[in-house]
Write an enzyme that holds these catalytic residues in place. Structure first.
Site, short mmCIF file in Angstrom:
data_model
loop_
_atom_site.label_atom_id
_atom_site.label_comp_id
_atom_site.label_asym_id
_atom_site.label_seq_id
_atom_site.Cartn_x
_atom_site.Cartn_y
_atom_site.Cartn_z
N TYR A 174 0.82 -1.22 0.00
CA TYR A 174 0.00 0.00 0.00
C TYR A 174 0.86 1.28 0.00
CZ TYR A 174 -2.75 3.91 1.45
OH TYR A 174 -3.31 5.17 1.50
N GLY A 175 0.42 2.25 -0.73
CA GLY A 175 1.00 3.59 -0.88
C GLY A 175 2.04 3.98 0.15
N LYS B 92 5.91 9.10 2.17
CA LYS B 92 5.91 9.43 3.60
C LYS B 92 7.21 9.00 4.28
CE LYS B 92 2.08 11.48 3.27
NZ LYS B 92 0.79 10.89 3.10
N HIS C 6 3.67 17.90 5.97
CA HIS C 6 2.51 17.26 5.33
C HIS C 6 1.57 18.37 4.87
CE1 HIS C 6 -0.95 14.06 5.76
NE2 HIS C 6 -0.40 14.01 4.56
N GLY D 255 -14.89 24.13 -3.39
CA GLY D 255 -14.57 25.40 -4.06
C GLY D 255 -14.89 26.62 -3.21
P1 GTP Z 1 -4.26 12.41 2.03
O1 GTP Z 1 -3.98 12.11 0.60
O2 GTP Z 1 -4.70 11.21 2.81
O3 GTP Z 1 -3.14 13.13 2.75
O4 GTP Z 1 -5.57 13.33 2.10
P2 GTP Z 1 -5.97 14.81 1.67
O5 GTP Z 1 -5.76 15.73 2.82
O6 GTP Z 1 -5.36 15.18 0.38
O7 GTP Z 1 -7.57 14.68 1.53
P3 GTP Z 1 -8.52 14.82 0.25
O8 GTP Z 1 -8.44 16.18 -0.38
O9 GTP Z 1 -8.27 13.66 -0.63
O10 GTP Z 1 -9.96 14.70 0.91
C1 GTP Z 1 -10.38 13.57 1.62
C2 GTP Z 1 -11.88 13.49 1.69
O11 GTP Z 1 -12.42 14.68 2.26
C3 GTP Z 1 -12.52 13.33 0.32
O12 GTP Z 1 -13.51 12.33 0.39
C4 GTP Z 1 -13.12 14.68 0.04
O13 GTP Z 1 -14.26 14.60 -0.78
C5 GTP Z 1 -13.43 15.24 1.43
N1 GTP Z 1 -13.30 16.72 1.47
C6 GTP Z 1 -12.28 17.44 0.95
N2 GTP Z 1 -12.48 18.78 1.12
C7 GTP Z 1 -13.66 18.90 1.78
C8 GTP Z 1 -14.43 20.02 2.24
O14 GTP Z 1 -14.05 21.20 2.08
N3 GTP Z 1 -15.59 19.75 2.89
C9 GTP Z 1 -16.03 18.47 3.07
N4 GTP Z 1 -17.19 18.30 3.71
N5 GTP Z 1 -15.34 17.38 2.64
C10 GTP Z 1 -14.18 17.58 2.01
C1 SPV Z 2 -1.91 9.91 3.68
O1 SPV Z 2 -2.32 8.91 4.28
O2 SPV Z 2 -1.69 10.99 4.26
C2 SPV Z 2 -1.68 9.85 2.21
C3 SPV Z 2 -1.70 8.55 1.55
O3 SPV Z 2 -1.41 10.87 1.60
S1 SPV Z 2 -0.23 7.66 1.88
O4 SPV Z 2 0.70 7.85 0.76
O5 SPV Z 2 -0.58 6.25 1.95
O6 SPV Z 2 0.40 8.10 3.08
MN MN Z 3 -1.02 12.56 2.98
#
Ligand code: GTP
Ligand code: SPV
Ligand code: MN
Length: 596
Positions: free
Chosen positions: A212-213, A221, A241, A504
């Site tokens: 896994y990733g 990471k 992060h 957005g």
């Molecule tokens: P990692 O890749 O794990 O580090 O995550 P990330 O912080 O990049 O999270 P990501 O943008 O992929 O969002 C994770 C989830 O949160 C998704 O299912 C999105 O649809 C939801 N999400 C993102 N932004 C918002 C927001 O502004 N409001 C809500 N309610 N949900 C959100």
């Molecule tokens: C996270 O978990 O914060 C991710 C996905 O961005 S991973 O690369 O698996 O850490």
């Molecule tokens: Mn991440």
């Protein structure tokens, strides 16, 4: 497949690199793992195609509907191997206190012994791939090098999208001679024989038992955060992060902002958001969606580069309304992991807002009784250049100047939509106090609030007390440091409705942040920081619930008193190493709350 670049193990007779230390380590690893053959990855399109074809034959990949999703493939993991495993992740430095209470620790000799026993013979019958990679633009002085050895072709094709991988990286490694060594094997995917170990003093990583990733794509990471954060402290920079995004106003001014939100809390979404119709003229430019390396330049300005070259993003929730840039870019040249399938072989996930699942992420006929169709932590892997909002400065060797650092988390209650720290020192306390509900990005329970300082709980490669001290030390009186903010897109009412529409619309909040950076708007001083006057958040055209904007822009003093008591208890668990300045900042907030 017999890759053209393969030689018989261990290492063969022909050296594949001019760097003796690298060749020796590859030979030693091939002997230990008893790999059948060794393949040095050049990162070419041809190599990628051969690996893809091979994986289609073995069933590691399957083809998605090539009319609708050209060059897209599906990989289904072992069902026990779908997320990061924090309980099996170790920092193995000489002194246990250097790893801190925030990490699992093992003595380096014990760790090597334990994991080498598992690597012994782990690659029998398999090809060992050698992946030279560069984290950061290939010509940036801030970039760092690594080599991952793996027996997983899935890792190879993902690393090719996520990093600058292959011949160019190898050339720079041979020149610089310093690189992070990462040894990885999926072995037999037995969760009882799974470990992710980091040896920061040796610049090395050993990971076994997971594909896994974050456990297996070691540039991400393991290298760019855990090892890099250790180096960054020694060298005076930060590995975080954080997403990096450029916000261009209708007048053409661009501010760059770096945001640290915990896993699956909205970084990818914010990094490529599309301005709503009510905010005409704004443009968003993506530099990074997960990791930022921040350096002070000669003028004392904090500049950011994204060490990665691709996105490994959460699939569920991605649709044309929430994240159109991502939704569009993953319709071609994308690897999907653990999503569901429609009847005509298109990928499907919860909240895709079109299509219907017939096959779930485990390859079974979809039955709601078995849970979700796509795994909640299903992911897409795609090259960053495919994003329509990709910034022209994403490859700039010097990175971009950062105007604001924004912390955030998932908090149903308590945390307002946005507030500003009163100073850098106070901002470090705000970051150290970040808490968030856990998500499916890591194994374990979901939705439990835990402390996740600077969104780095799973990723800081050393003692958090020393890390906060390092953050505090950047404020030397002459550096032009960014302002620090905290946001929360996830406040809910009693019925569980989100108070803020998110996605957005978050631009409205970012605009307040920029206005604060430019001293264009006033703020309300509260014990926890500077909050917006509710009239200063543009809510034109928003259909908010009654009272929502007031709830979002105010604080409940009693709740915050309890919160600060909990922060105090958490910080105290770091004992004597906790910086005095942080303690003082905390006392100031507690006193102000008492007086409020
Ligand atoms: P990692 O890749 O794990 O580090 O995550 P990330 O912080 O990049 O999270 P990501 O943008 O992929 O969002 C994770 C989830 O949160 C998704 O299912 C999105 O649809 C939801 N999400 C993102 N932004 C918002 C927001 O502004 N409001 C809500 N309610 N949900 C959100
Ligand atoms: C996270 O978990 O914060 C991710 C996905 O961005 S991973 O690369 O698996 O850490
Ligand atoms: Mn991440």
């Amino acid at each position: 497949m017999t890759p053209t670049n393969s030689v018989p193990a261990p290492g063969g007779q022909t050296a594949k690199t001019t760097l003796a230390a690298l060749q020796q380590w590859v030979n030693d690893s091939a002997s230990l793992c008893k790999a059948d053959s060794v393949h040095w990855c050049d990162g070419s399109e041809e190599e990628n195609q051969r690996l893809t074809e091979m994986m289609l034959e073995t069933g590691d990949l399957s083809e998605l509907n090539q009319n609708k999703y050209p060059n897209c493939y599906l990989h289904l993991s072992d069902p026990s191997d779908v997320a990061r495993v924090e309980h099996l992740t170790f920092v193995c430095c000489e002194n246990e206190d250097d790893a801190g209470p925030n990490n699992h620790w093992m003595a380096p000799t014990d760790a090597h012994q334990k994991i080498d026993a598992l690597f012994d013979g782990a690659m029998q019958g398999r090809t060992m791939y050698i992946i030279p990679y560069c984290m950061g633009p290939i010509d940036s002085p801030y970039s760092r090098l690594g080599v991952e050895i793996t027996d997983s072709p899935y890792v190879v094709i993902n690393m090719r999208l996520m990093t600058r991988m292959g011949s160019q990286a190898l050339a720079r490694i041979e020149q610089e001679k310093t690189f992070v060594k990462g040894l990885h094997s999926t072995s037999d995917l037995d969760p009882n024989k799974r470990f992710i170990m980091h040896f920061p003093e040796e610049l090395s990583i050993k990971s076994i038992g997971s594909g896994y990733g974050g456990n297996a794509l070691l540039g991400k990471k393991c290298h760019a955060l855990r090892i890099a954060s250790w180096q960054a402290r020694q060298e005076g920079w930060l590995a975080e992060h954080m997403l990096i995004v450029g916000l261009e106003s209708p007048e053409g001014d661009t501010h760059y902002v770096a945001c640290a939100f915990p896993s699956a809390c909205g970084k990818t979404n914010l990094a490529m958001l599309i301005p709503p119709a009510s905010q005409p003229g704004w443009k968003i430019w993506t530099l990074g969606d997960d990791i930022a390396w921040l350096h002070l330049d000669d003028e004392g300005v904090l500049r950011a580069i994204n060490p990665e070259a691709g996105y490994f993003g959460v699939v569920p929730g991605t649709n044309a309304k929430t994240n159109k840039n991502a939704f569009d870019m993953i319709t071609s040249d994308t690897i999907f992991t653990n999503v569901a399938l429609t009847a005509d072989n298109q990928p499907w996930w919860e909240n895709k807002a079109e299509g219907e699942p017939v096959t779930d992420w485990q390859g079974r006929e979809y039955d709601p009784a078995n849970g979700k169709a796509a795994h909640p932590n299903s992911r897409f892997t795609v090259a960053a250049r495919k994003n329509a909002s990709y910034s022209s400065l994403a490859d700039a060797p010097d990175g971009v100047p950062i105007s604001a650092i924004v912390f955030g988390g998932r908090r149903k209650e308590l945390a307002p939509l946005v507030y500003e720290a009163k100073s850098w020192r106070h901002g470090v306390l705000v970051g150290a106090g970040v808490a968030s509900e856990t998500t499916a990005a890591a194994t374990g329970s979901v939705g439990v609030v835990r402390r996740d300082p600077m969104a780095m709980k799973p990723f800081c490669g050393y003692n958090f007390a020393d890390y906060w001290n390092h953050w505090l030390s950047l404020d030397n009186g002459t550096n032009k440091l960014p302002k620090i903010f905290h946001v929360n897109w996830f406040r809910q009412d009693k019925e569980g409705n989100f108070l803020w529409p998110g996605f957005g619309e978050n631009l409205r909040v970012l605009r307040w942040i920029i206005d604060r950076c430019d001293s264009n708007v006033a703020a309300v001083e509260t014990p926890i920081g500077l909050l917006p006057n509710s009239k200063d958040i543009d809510i034109t055209d928003l259909d908010l619930l009654d009272g929502a904007i007031d709830a979002l822009t105010s604080i409940d003093v009693a709740q915050w008193q309890a919160e600060m008591a909990s922060v105090a208890e958490y910080l105290e668990s770091y004992g004597d190493r906790l910086p005095k300045a942080l303690q003082e900042e905390l006392e100031t907030v507690v006193k102000a709350l008492r007086a409020a």
